[in-house]
Design an enzyme around this catalytic site. Sequence first.
Site, short mmCIF file in Angstrom:
data_model
loop_
_atom_site.label_atom_id
_atom_site.label_comp_id
_atom_site.label_asym_id
_atom_site.label_seq_id
_atom_site.Cartn_x
_atom_site.Cartn_y
_atom_site.Cartn_z
N THR A 85 5.84 8.79 -3.65
CA THR A 85 6.66 9.54 -2.69
C THR A 85 8.10 9.67 -3.17
OG1 THR A 85 7.30 9.60 -0.34
CG2 THR A 85 7.36 7.46 -1.38
N ASP B 45 13.93 5.01 5.36
CA ASP B 45 12.83 4.24 5.94
C ASP B 45 13.29 2.87 6.46
OD1 ASP B 45 10.88 6.13 5.70
OD2 ASP B 45 9.89 5.27 3.96
N GLY C 279 3.88 10.37 6.29
CA GLY C 279 4.75 9.40 6.93
C GLY C 279 3.95 8.33 7.65
N ARG D 193 8.19 0.39 -5.17
CA ARG D 193 9.01 0.94 -4.10
C ARG D 193 10.48 0.94 -4.52
NH1 ARG D 193 8.38 3.93 0.54
NH2 ARG D 193 9.32 3.04 2.39
N THR E 136 5.24 13.08 0.31
CA THR E 136 4.37 12.09 -0.35
C THR E 136 3.08 12.73 -0.84
OG1 THR E 136 5.24 10.41 1.14
CG2 THR E 136 3.25 9.83 -0.01
N SER F 158 7.29 0.66 4.35
CA SER F 158 6.56 1.91 4.13
C SER F 158 5.31 1.95 4.99
CB SER F 158 6.16 1.99 2.65
OG SER F 158 5.23 3.02 2.45
N SER F 159 4.74 3.14 5.09
CA SER F 159 3.45 3.32 5.77
C SER F 159 2.35 3.65 4.76
CB SER F 159 3.53 4.47 6.76
OG SER F 159 4.51 4.22 7.72
N1 GLU Z 1 8.53 7.28 2.97
C1 GLU Z 1 7.30 7.19 3.68
C2 GLU Z 1 6.71 5.82 3.58
O1 GLU Z 1 6.89 5.17 2.63
C3 GLU Z 1 6.31 8.14 3.20
C4 GLU Z 1 6.66 9.50 3.56
C5 GLU Z 1 5.47 10.33 3.74
O2 GLU Z 1 4.41 10.09 3.61
O3 GLU Z 1 5.42 11.37 4.00
O4 GLU Z 1 6.04 5.40 4.44
#
Ligand code: GLU
Length: 600
Positions: free
Chosen positions: A408, A432, A472, A104, A390, A450-451
Amino acid sequence: MRRTLVVATLLASSTLFLVQGARAEEGSLFREAVGGGGGVVASESPEAAEAGLEILDAGGNAVDAAVATTFAIGVAQPQSCGIGGGGFMVYRGADGEAAALDFRETAPRAITADAFQGDGIYTAYTGHKTVGVPGTVAGMQAALERYGSLGLDEAIAPAEGLAREGFEVPESLSESMGENAGRLELFPAASRQYLVNGGLPYEPGSVLVQKDLAGTLAAIAEEGPDAFYRGEISDRIVEDMQRAGEYPGDEGLLTKEDLAGYEAKWREPVRGEYRGHEVLGMPAPSSGGIAVVQMLNILEGYDLGKMGQSSADTLHTLAEAQKIAFADREEYVADPDFADVPAEEILAEDYAERRREDIDPNAAEDSYDPGDFGGRRGGSGGGDNPEGSTTHISVIDAEGNAVALTCTIEQSFGSGVVAPGTGFLLNNELTDFSDPGAANEPEPGKRPRSSMSPTIVVRDGEPVLVVGGSGGSQIIMGALHAVVNTVDHGQDLAHAVDAERLDAQFPPELILEDGRVSAVAESDLISRGHVVASEGEYSDVPLVQAAGVDPDTGERLAVTDPRSGPQASAAQDTTPAGLPHTGGVPFDGCLAISGSAPPC
Ligand code: GLU
């Protein structure tokens, strides 16, 4: 219009649903998995999948192939992933060893908690200030060093060739260029690289050659990660940071010290048990693994199989479990090197039992309190982009080693910034972070929450599901649905990815792909208090890519999400398991194409 069509479809098919015990219906864009006795790669990009396939065919393992695919997708799908960004990888070896790799992005030393408050270019998620130290190059090097058999130069070679020779721009990239043209035009190097004829996107089918990117990849291949973090590439990034600031809020914060100090980190994966399956997920700073396993712990108290896949009871239970998991996520999940993340407490069985008692089977809650675990609290606010960009890659090799890797640059086209001469987009991952005071507030050297949810599900020692996605904060439910569809509803890989999904992170709204949910079930959900946001048959996100060993035949399978569009692909290495890799078959992009694409 879409709504009318959807309702018509619903009425026509509702009898069928009742007869079938509410099993999800196959969608109109359903695509079969590809597979065989050898290794497989699932990726949204045919060129990237082919790069991974080449590596498998040449005798590389799953990690080698995942790394080559990651570099190549940074060339072929530059709006989603690349060496200017970061990501996470969950690995499980055929010997059962499991690991999680965190590459990350990190915040620069000059960041302050309130860096993103107020107005400025940040409000458009654009510009130098949003850029974290990229982690992909260090992450790929770390992955190869621990589990790979190739050198970085060999894993980069297919990507470098693709950048130098070019590839045909798919519709999705052309569209995304058009949507982001206004942002890209703010930064001359980005505009030169991704736009033509005074600010227009490349036409679908035209060829995108990226000479600067090829040069950058060649330098990394030759000199290793130092070329990126300490050498000429870092100089170019920092020079551009120093030139920035033309627009309000566009101050570049990254320094040479920030880049030189970057480290990819091995972490202990999140481990869960779900109805006799082992589940491996990504730990903090991603919230994905904790949320997925927490929801599974809650759901284990319900017989979802018996309740029926598309029934109101199941959909309601999934929605409420998500709201509980998201309450804890908002409150507690952040970079564990900075915040005390009570992962063990959140994932304890007795905690899941307590939370099940909070769920009213007949009524949707608008909000649940987070668990009380002490530690640093404060709610979050901000930091969640429910769409994002992503991309996800899943690989299984002939020996059964498995990799789930999500990478991503955050939003589509990241920050919009390309440092002149480098040829790649810098991320806007710092968006984020949450507001000051939250566990996920910006701090120097910290990684934003993050997700991303790379997940591996193991049954009887075999990785039956290797999955993850983009979209996201909606990624988390994309991964959860695939697990529940596989384990509870006994679906094969392709149907598990195709079936309808929901997302309840914005209660009382229930984002629901209701095109395949019966009218009876939908009105039942509404009567329980859900405000259904109708997405029709397929929503735009999350986009889930998956691989898995077929438990009956031992075949390795891969599938891409029908929602990813017709260009998405899954590659197959047909070398039979147990035999040396001797070339395999040439990649056939038709293998995984369905929907409006012509039949192969
Ligand atoms: N930056 C987002 C995350 O780390 C991911 C963005 C996305 O999936 O579209 O959760």
